[in-house]
Design a protein around this motif. Sequence first.
Motif, PDB file in Angstrom:
ATOM      1  N   ALA A  39       0.875  -1.179   0.000  1.00 26.85           N
ATOM      2  CA  ALA A  39       0.000   0.000   0.000  1.00 26.85           C
ATOM      3  C   ALA A  39       0.908   1.224   0.000  1.00 26.85           C
ATOM      4  N   LEU A  40       0.315   2.377   0.127  1.00 28.87           N
ATOM      5  CA  LEU A  40       1.135   3.575   0.259  1.00 28.87           C
ATOM      6  C   LEU A  40       1.869   3.506   1.596  1.00 28.87           C
ATOM      7  N   THR A  41       3.062   4.045   1.649  1.00 28.46           N
ATOM      8  CA  THR A  41       3.794   4.092   2.912  1.00 28.46           C
ATOM      9  C   THR A  41       3.164   5.156   3.814  1.00 28.46           C
ATOM     10  N   GLY A  42       3.518   5.114   5.079  1.00 33.02           N
ATOM     11  CA  GLY A  42       2.988   6.097   6.019  1.00 33.02           C
ATOM     12  C   GLY A  42       3.244   7.527   5.560  1.00 33.02           C
ATOM     13  N   ARG A  43       4.457   7.761   5.078  1.00 37.08           N
ATOM     14  CA  ARG A  43       4.798   9.116   4.614  1.00 37.08           C
ATOM     15  C   ARG A  43       3.972   9.511   3.400  1.00 37.08           C
ATOM     16  N   GLU A  44       3.782   8.562   2.503  1.00 43.23           N
ATOM     17  CA  GLU A  44       2.989   8.859   1.312  1.00 43.23           C
ATOM     18  C   GLU A  44       1.543   9.154   1.672  1.00 43.23           C
ATOM     19  N   ARG A  45       1.029   8.405   2.663  1.00 37.45           N
ATOM     20  CA  ARG A  45      -0.357   8.648   3.085  1.00 37.45           C
ATOM     21  C   ARG A  45      -0.510  10.035   3.689  1.00 37.45           C
ATOM     22  N   ILE A  46       0.500  10.432   4.491  1.00 35.40           N
ATOM     23  CA  ILE A  46       0.464  11.768   5.088  1.00 35.40           C
ATOM     24  C   ILE A  46       0.491  12.832   3.991  1.00 35.40           C
ATOM     25  N   ARG A  47       1.354  12.598   2.988  1.00 29.11           N
ATOM     26  CA  ARG A  47       1.443  13.552   1.875  1.00 29.11           C
ATOM     27  C   ARG A  47       0.110  13.646   1.133  1.00 29.11           C
ATOM     28  N   LEU A  48      -0.504  12.485   0.926  1.00 27.82           N
ATOM     29  CA  LEU A  48      -1.786  12.447   0.214  1.00 27.82           C
ATOM     30  C   LEU A  48      -2.837  13.241   0.982  1.00 27.82           C
ATOM     31  N   ARG A  49      -2.884  13.037   2.290  1.00 28.36           N
ATOM     32  CA  ARG A  49      -3.881  13.738   3.100  1.00 28.36           C
ATOM     33  C   ARG A  49      -3.655  15.252   3.045  1.00 28.36           C
ATOM     34  N   ARG A  50      -2.385  15.630   3.117  1.00 29.06           N
ATOM     35  CA  ARG A  50      -2.060  17.063   3.064  1.00 29.06           C
ATOM     36  C   ARG A  50      -2.512  17.655   1.728  1.00 29.06           C
ATOM     37  N   MET A  51      -2.257  16.931   0.650  1.00 30.69           N
ATOM     38  CA  MET A  51      -2.631  17.426  -0.671  1.00 30.69           C
ATOM     39  C   MET A  51      -4.148  17.515  -0.815  1.00 30.69           C
TER      40      MET A  51
END
Length: 200
Positions: free
Chosen positions: A6-18
Amino acid sequence: MLHAPALTGRERIRLRRMQRSLARARRGSNRRGRVKHAVARLRARETDRRKDWAEKASTGIARRFDVIRVEDLKIGNMTRSARGTRENPGRNVRAKAGLNRGILGSGWGLLVRRLEDKAPGRVEKIKAHYTSQRCSACGQVDPESRESQARFVCTACGFACHADVNAAKNIAAGHAVTARGGDGVTRPLNREPHLLLQSA
Ligand SMILES: [Zn+2]
């Protein structure tokens, strides 16, 4: 124990921010267009990762095992019914939405489709009825045996193991009636493949 990426934790955080900045951005603005594009790229990366994983996992399983038994998950029904209609709104929509994300997110459908392509006639779908409540050691069916999401402890014989592993053993043994008919128990148990998928 297979783990779909799945997306990594960092990628998920980035996605949420975007996604948050997307909600604030003015319609038709350049910034909105840029962020939208970045969100789409991140989602595409996740899809690619899953596809790649499904290819490798299905090839490995198709090579190693003669008969491959999978739980017959009705993914379409599960995702469609939760929300209900305006006249008849679905119950437990939140909980079900979470489950759906997990099931779809794990790439289950894709994996099973590729398995069927690569092992034609060797994939058997087993009805999921009671596979999570049945003790794979003694056969007792009792919802109380499911101690938690992760742990199975048989109320009759005391057999304890990971709940998903217990369910997988039932499926691998062809406990439910198979598509071909009969109970499916035709080979020694230790020759049976165990296919178990966990969402990441
Ligand atoms: Zn038992």
